[in-house]
Design a protein around this motif. Sequence first.
Motif, PDB file in Angstrom:
ATOM      1  N   PHE A  59      73.978  88.862   7.567  1.00  0.00           N
ATOM      2  CA  PHE A  59      74.111  89.437   8.906  1.00  0.00           C
ATOM      3  C   PHE A  59      72.750  89.601   9.578  1.00  0.00           C
ATOM      4  N   ALA A  94      65.251  91.291  -4.114  1.00  0.00           N
ATOM      5  CA  ALA A  94      65.216  92.742  -3.983  1.00  0.00           C
ATOM      6  C   ALA A  94      66.573  93.316  -3.607  1.00  0.00           C
ATOM      7  N   LEU A  95      67.411  92.523  -2.935  1.00  0.00           N
ATOM      8  CA  LEU A  95      68.613  93.111  -2.364  1.00  0.00           C
ATOM      9  C   LEU A  95      69.883  92.359  -2.768  1.00  0.00           C
ATOM     10  N   ILE A 153      78.462  93.596   2.551  1.00  0.00           N
ATOM     11  CA  ILE A 153      78.351  93.493   4.000  1.00  0.00           C
ATOM     12  C   ILE A 153      77.237  94.402   4.504  1.00  0.00           C
ATOM     13  N   LEU A 154      77.191  95.619   3.970  1.00  0.00           N
ATOM     14  CA  LEU A 154      76.205  96.570   4.458  1.00  0.00           C
ATOM     15  C   LEU A 154      74.778  96.133   4.148  1.00  0.00           C
ATOM     16  N   SER A 155      74.574  95.485   2.989  1.00  0.00           N
ATOM     17  CA  SER A 155      73.204  95.188   2.592  1.00  0.00           C
ATOM     18  C   SER A 155      72.473  94.369   3.654  1.00  0.00           C
ATOM     19  N   PHE A 204      73.467  93.773   6.639  1.00  0.00           N
ATOM     20  CA  PHE A 204      73.561  94.417   7.943  1.00  0.00           C
ATOM     21  C   PHE A 204      72.452  95.459   8.096  1.00  0.00           C
ATOM     22  N   GLY A 205      72.193  96.195   7.022  1.00  0.00           N
ATOM     23  CA  GLY A 205      71.094  97.157   7.029  1.00  0.00           C
ATOM     24  C   GLY A 205      69.765  96.455   7.250  1.00  0.00           C
ATOM     25  N   LEU A 206      69.621  95.314   6.607  1.00  0.00           N
ATOM     26  CA  LEU A 206      68.408  94.525   6.791  1.00  0.00           C
ATOM     27  C   LEU A 206      68.237  94.138   8.260  1.00  0.00           C
ATOM     28  N   LEU A 223      69.400  95.702  10.930  1.00  0.00           N
ATOM     29  CA  LEU A 223      68.977  96.873  11.703  1.00  0.00           C
ATOM     30  C   LEU A 223      67.490  97.131  11.491  1.00  0.00           C
ATOM     31  N   PHE A 224      67.105  97.082  10.225  1.00  0.00           N
ATOM     32  CA  PHE A 224      65.717  97.368   9.889  1.00  0.00           C
ATOM     33  C   PHE A 224      64.768  96.418  10.619  1.00  0.00           C
ATOM     34  N   TYR A 258      64.906  96.874  14.643  1.00  0.00           N
ATOM     35  CA  TYR A 258      64.323  98.077  15.230  1.00  0.00           C
ATOM     36  C   TYR A 258      62.878  98.273  14.822  1.00  0.00           C
ATOM     37  N   THR A 259      62.495  97.675  13.709  1.00  0.00           N
ATOM     38  CA  THR A 259      61.061  97.669  13.418  1.00  0.00           C
ATOM     39  C   THR A 259      60.353  96.819  14.460  1.00  0.00           C
ATOM     40  N   HIS A 268      84.018  89.278   4.414  1.00  0.00           N
ATOM     41  CA  HIS A 268      82.998  88.958   5.399  1.00  0.00           C
ATOM     42  C   HIS A 268      83.593  88.362   6.673  1.00  0.00           C
ATOM     43  N   GLY A 317      64.824 103.952  18.608  1.00  0.00           N
ATOM     44  CA  GLY A 317      64.671 102.837  17.679  1.00  0.00           C
ATOM     45  C   GLY A 317      64.337 103.267  16.263  1.00  0.00           C
ATOM     46  N   TYR A 354      67.051 103.946  13.952  1.00  0.00           N
ATOM     47  CA  TYR A 354      67.767 102.783  13.432  1.00  0.00           C
ATOM     48  C   TYR A 354      66.980 102.055  12.349  1.00  0.00           C
ATOM     49  N   VAL A 355      65.664 102.151  12.408  1.00  0.00           N
ATOM     50  CA  VAL A 355      64.871 101.641  11.290  1.00  0.00           C
ATOM     51  C   VAL A 355      65.273 102.420  10.029  1.00  0.00           C
ATOM     52  N   GLY A 415      68.666 101.417   8.821  1.00  0.00           N
ATOM     53  CA  GLY A 415      68.605 100.147   8.094  1.00  0.00           C
ATOM     54  C   GLY A 415      68.189 100.371   6.656  1.00  0.00           C
ATOM     55  N   ILE A 455      70.954 102.179   4.692  1.00  0.00           N
ATOM     56  CA  ILE A 455      72.087 101.323   4.304  1.00  0.00           C
ATOM     57  C   ILE A 455      71.713 100.390   3.171  1.00  0.00           C
ATOM     58  N   MET A 456      70.504  99.816   3.255  1.00  0.00           N
ATOM     59  CA  MET A 456      70.118  98.896   2.182  1.00  0.00           C
ATOM     60  C   MET A 456      70.047  99.634   0.847  1.00  0.00           C
ATOM     61  N   ALA A 471      73.632 100.299  -0.346  1.00  0.00           N
ATOM     62  CA  ALA A 471      74.292  99.096  -0.842  1.00  0.00           C
ATOM     63  C   ALA A 471      73.754  98.750  -2.223  1.00  0.00           C
ATOM     64  N   ARG A 472      72.448  98.935  -2.380  1.00  0.00           N
ATOM     65  CA  ARG A 472      71.794  98.543  -3.615  1.00  0.00           C
ATOM     66  C   ARG A 472      72.106  99.524  -4.745  1.00  0.00           C
TER      67      ARG A 472
END
Lengths: 242, 285, 320
Positions: free
Chosen positions: B36, B81-82, B95-97, B99-101, B103-104, B107-108, C110, C283, C286-287, C290, C293-294, C297-298
């Motif tokens: 994602f 790593a993920l 899905i979240l993994s 997707f989180g990436l 967002l990260f 927004y970074t 997915h 912003g 949301y960082v 992110g 969430i990672m 998930a991990r």
Amino acid sequence: MLLEARGIVKTFGNVRAVDGADLAVEEGELVGLIGPNGAGKSTFFDCLAGNLAPEAGSIRFAGLESTRLSPDRHARLGLARTFQVPVVFAGMTVLENAMVGAFLRHESRARAAQKAAEALEFTGLAGQAEMPAAALGTAGRKRLGIARALATEPRLLLLDEALAGLTSSEIETAIGLLARIHARGITLLVVEHIMEVIHRLTRRVLVFHQGRVIAEGSPAEVTANPEVIRAYLGRRAKRGEA
Amino acid sequence: MILLQLAADGLLLGAVYALFSSGLTLIWGMMNVVNFAHGDFVMLAMYIAFFSFTLLKLEPIVFVPLAAVLLFALGGLVYYALVRHVMRGPMLAQILSTFGLALFLRYTALWAFSANFVSLPSGLVGGVYDLGGLRLAASHLIAGFSALLLTLGLHLLLTRTDLGSRMLAVSEDRVAAELVGVRPDPMQALAWGLGAAATGVAGALIALFFYVSPEVGNSFLLLAFVTVCLGGFGSVPGALLAGVAIGVIESFSAYWLGPATKDAVVLALFILLLWVRPQGLFGRA
Amino acid sequence: MKALFPRAGFAAGALLLFAAPFLTANPFYQRVAALTLLAAISASAWNVIGGYAGQVSFGHSVYFGIGAYAALLAYAKLGWPPIAGLPFGIVASFALSIVVGLPSFRLRGHYFSMATIAIAALAGILVTNWDFVGGAIGVMGPARARSFADLLFRSSLPYYAIFLCVLAILLLFTRLLQKSRMGFYLRAIGSDERVAQSLGVPVRRYKLYALLISGAFTSIAGTLYAVMVGFVDPNSGFGILISVNMVVMAALGGAGTLFGPLIGAAILVPLGEATNALWGARGIAYVAYGVIIMLLARFSPGGLAELGRFIVKGWRRRAA
Ligand SMILES: Nc1ncnc2c1ncn2[C@@H]1O[C@H](COP(=O)(O)OP(=O)(O)OP(=O)(O)O)[C@@H](O)[C@H]1O
Ligand SMILES: [Mg+2]
């Protein structure tokens, strides 16, 4: 006739997994279905239980044309099944797993819990009822698969290699369980690789090869059948080459 | 004439779509994981191109491969790593993994580069050629043809080389591949690296003629989805055909229906396609 | 003790929820408290389909937007108080679930998530280009209260009270669901659709039920948002981040658990407001989302709920 299939065909790309298979099971029978790896047994089960739609052929279950019915309609009509790879609902306890099956005929939670508990008792899982299902080992998962299916109160139960991967003492228990299920009046169609199990449990066996039934009879008859021997040996010979 | 012009524009753009969608489809086909963050990989590559030029005065011939290398490293890192840890876990985690990436990264970028649109100078690679009335920008030509070549190259790598067949072996049956001595993790990391690198090249090429902003990735993600779905999940040649088709469809619908609705057309097409043929138009069941 | 503990914890939590905004006179904190509950409503609504039934939707912003637009269009077009738009939002959400949701249920995992992203993006584009609903500019609510029914309050406390009621209803409903056949069926679907169906679960029908409930409550959240804020545009109604918030909050607290979404909202909304106040930019939050969430998930896909259980188990083992 409880279950009758004629000329079932199911292909994957250019693999003819089931290729004109016929089958007839009487109410109250315990029928074995054997055949080498990749013969198409599991795919045939998928067709019989509504998980896959066959490309040709027709299936009647309990006097109804059932070829195109969904798996849940099959379950409602009284056909339950297990899967070759035992999957449990991982987020639930063992009892809750069985309750999913029991809810089919009992809407009340208390009733469903009671019926599920009976199914667990019957399959020897009562002690693990409150355990998370994900914590079960292979034998436990297979038994839970059977318990869940029994909780739907089926007339016919299709078991796909319910005994594979078990230790010999676990197999003894499982043979006893299948016999008791049969004694309850539930018709059984079992896919099994272990010939000893077939010999001890069934009086009629179908041999599947390349997507169709190549022989039928008592376990002793089919194991003596030259075509059956060739089917198994051919497979082994091919593997030997590779 | 205008039709020809639209078709030519669409084809060139479509080739670039094909390249970054190949990256997505490669990862998808190899391990049944949707990235994602794919659109944000494109975004990153575009910023790499932009800053390479504005800060380091690098030419496209340098910054395009640079984007490929950096994204390759990112892809491998993301795998180790993920993705490696979640790919056989619960669906939600898968899905979240990524997707989180997404967002990260997005927004970074927003925080670091601000929301402003920036772009490379338009004359960076040659001007506009006039071929008997057909006006083609050099940037489009270069982007389109390099993308086409690279997509074909990726396809050949997967189908004609030993490395490719080992990667495919892992994707077909991880356990069996291990039995014949192919270690799955490096192969899958490689798939992520290659997928990301293809995306990196595509992003750097797009930056030659398209504005960059932190949020630009979202529309590229959707474009890649449509392309991959149309071409069949996991198929690089499918992505090539589909990418070109989408480019042409976009170019025509932008002309007839206006630029605002062109995205809507592509999205509607995608949704319908998913509903009717989830396995993709050219894909098998 | 074992049975008593969750009860006591529940009572303490409920009390805290009631008392929270009265603990401070600061209107900013009161507003954050109200927004937390609103976010908890949407996240709990998402949880029905996304958590229990395991269908990870990134398209719930569409329901939220429908609810918000229904409220403000009821005011702008008909002169009604915004809250009167609520039933329209619910009806529209039902229609959406049936027309758009049902065909999407053919897709699994997915693929379903991809489709929902595309649907939300498409809805955003359509709304932006539809002048009747205000196009890119959006719709305003009443500038000052014409009557009590406009539900315009200077303080956030009345909103807090309203949101708390709705959240209580939703959680009660979810609790009943959890205990019923439907709750079991949804969890079974979320865990393994094929096995569930073979046990007699009509999968598509139950997914649709879950989506109808989930979508309707999300649209209610949208209506409440519009009533409180008095303005909605395509981005604040249909933006992808609206969906992201729901998903992240539910997942952080524990998707498929009763209080998970509330816990997630109680952590993330204040976090978002704090970063907003400190850096003046959304912003950053949301960082952080992110990264969160990672990490989830991990390391802990079941969210804090799973982490909590894990810790309690370890603690018990050491105590024993
Ligand atoms: N979903 C699928 N897609 C493609 N091919 C499949 C699929 N399922 C089964 N096959 C193929 O169909 C053939 C029959 O498979 P099936 O699993 O039905 O055999 P089986 O008799 O159950 O074998 P086993 O004893 O190993 O369980 C095999 O060649 C298999 O590779
Ligand atoms: Mg099999």
